[in-house]
Design a protein around this motif. Sequence first.
Motif, PDB file in Angstrom:
ATOM      1  N   UNK A 150       8.318   4.013   8.990  1.00  0.00           N
ATOM      2  CA  UNK A 150       8.361   5.360   8.432  1.00  0.00           C
ATOM      3  C   UNK A 150       8.958   6.375   9.403  1.00  0.00           C
ATOM      4  N   UNK A 151       8.952   6.085  10.697  1.00  0.00           N
ATOM      5  CA  UNK A 151       9.660   6.964  11.629  1.00  0.00           C
ATOM      6  C   UNK A 151      11.154   6.940  11.337  1.00  0.00           C
ATOM      7  N   UNK A 152      11.673   5.738  11.114  1.00  0.00           N
ATOM      8  CA  UNK A 152      13.091   5.609  10.779  1.00  0.00           C
ATOM      9  C   UNK A 152      13.374   6.252   9.430  1.00  0.00           C
ATOM     10  N   UNK A 153      12.486   6.054   8.466  1.00  0.00           N
ATOM     11  CA  UNK A 153      12.688   6.651   7.138  1.00  0.00           C
ATOM     12  C   UNK A 153      12.769   8.169   7.236  1.00  0.00           C
ATOM     13  N   UNK A 154      11.885   8.780   8.008  1.00  0.00           N
ATOM     14  CA  UNK A 154      11.913  10.239   8.160  1.00  0.00           C
ATOM     15  C   UNK A 154      13.225  10.697   8.787  1.00  0.00           C
ATOM     16  N   UNK A 155      13.720   9.933   9.755  1.00  0.00           N
ATOM     17  CA  UNK A 155      14.978  10.297  10.402  1.00  0.00           C
ATOM     18  C   UNK A 155      16.146  10.224   9.424  1.00  0.00           C
ATOM     19  N   UNK A 156      16.159   9.195   8.591  1.00  0.00           N
ATOM     20  CA  UNK A 156      17.226   9.074   7.596  1.00  0.00           C
ATOM     21  C   UNK A 156      17.108  10.183   6.553  1.00  0.00           C
ATOM     22  N   UNK A 157      15.888  10.495   6.112  1.00  0.00           N
ATOM     23  CA  UNK A 157      15.708  11.565   5.135  1.00  0.00           C
ATOM     24  C   UNK A 157      16.146  12.917   5.700  1.00  0.00           C
ATOM     25  N   UNK A 158      16.028  13.075   7.007  1.00  0.00           N
ATOM     26  CA  UNK A 158      16.436  14.321   7.658  1.00  0.00           C
ATOM     27  C   UNK A 158      17.935  14.391   7.887  1.00  0.00           C
ATOM     28  N   UNK A 159      18.657  13.345   7.520  1.00  0.00           N
ATOM     29  CA  UNK A 159      20.103  13.363   7.608  1.00  0.00           C
ATOM     30  C   UNK A 159      20.679  12.762   8.860  1.00  0.00           C
ATOM     31  N   UNK A 160      19.866  12.048   9.638  1.00  0.00           N
ATOM     32  CA  UNK A 160      20.365  11.482  10.886  1.00  0.00           C
ATOM     33  C   UNK A 160      21.416  10.409  10.619  1.00  0.00           C
ATOM     34  N   UNK A 161      22.353  10.293  11.524  1.00  0.00           N
ATOM     35  CA  UNK A 161      23.431   9.324  11.408  1.00  0.00           C
ATOM     36  C   UNK A 161      22.870   7.906  11.420  1.00  0.00           C
TER      37      UNK A 161
END
Length: 331
Positions: A310-321
């Motif tokens: 879920x840390x990775x999911x939050x980063x992707x949802x925030x628009x991270x590359x």
Amino acid sequence: MTIDFAEILLARQRISASVLRTPQREARALSARLGVPVQLKCEHHQTTGSFKLRGATNAVLSLTRAQRDAGVVAASTGNHGRALAHAAAAAGTKAVICMSRLVPDNKVQAIEALGAEIRIVGNSQDDAQVEVDRLASEAGMTPVPPFDHAAVIAGQGTLGLEMLEDAPHTTTVLVPLSGGGLLAGVALALRTLKPAIRIIGVTMENGAAMQASLAAGAPVMVEEVPTLADSLGGGIGLANQYTFSMVRDLVDEVVLVSEVEIAQAMRAAYFEEGEVLEGAAAVGIAALDAGKVTLAGPAVVLLSGKNIDMKLHRRIMAGENPDLAAEARHD
């Protein structure tokens, strides 16, 4: 080699008390964009968070008493290991899961929580398979492969039955593709029940082993590299018995999607449909939104799993590359 449709019907009877019949519903935003009805088969709502429970359960319940007593062993990129650990625990059987260092920590921990023994070996699923072969040879354990196994393929094929029962007018189905156990089983069910249906496998550009093998005309080795669709990583095995020929003969097309397209599809699933998907589960949506598949009629997209850190999911949802996926594994 192939399997008979009757084996899928038998698998449904065998596993019905152990797995969920997952929901299938319209993707309203996606349907509106594409101008045709698109349904989502929500297999990520399955008990262990992915479709793998179907095949693993069917395989374990198909074993003899002596095979169960010997314990089961498998290589896994995460979801098969979790499913096999769950099925083994339910059957009172020991499970050893062998994984490479590329498997995300959250998936390793989830398998440990189910009571399985973990072996981390090498940097690819092929490396992990070496340890599986050793345990089968030296310790007499029973291998349950993640995809190239008749009972596993039959178990995954039960999804095809449900998809058509819930949407009989479907003209196209999009299914995530890795080693091919899911696609082979689903394709056999669909092709038997509705021969004219269009079946598309979707996988990531980074390390697409089945696509490379199909292009070569035989199973080939492909370097396993970091990807958001980590569940689709790994080779298909140079001695592949079932899935290569079944995918070759039953599937109409294989489509590749980029890391950026996968990340965008994960965001669309979350913000438009309220669904948390791991990268591997989002590839069908990615293919449609990227215009890589054109639909002429109703379609079903199989969402295969939700077991993402879920840390990775939050980063992707925030628009991270998404090209930071490799780094994200070690947060």
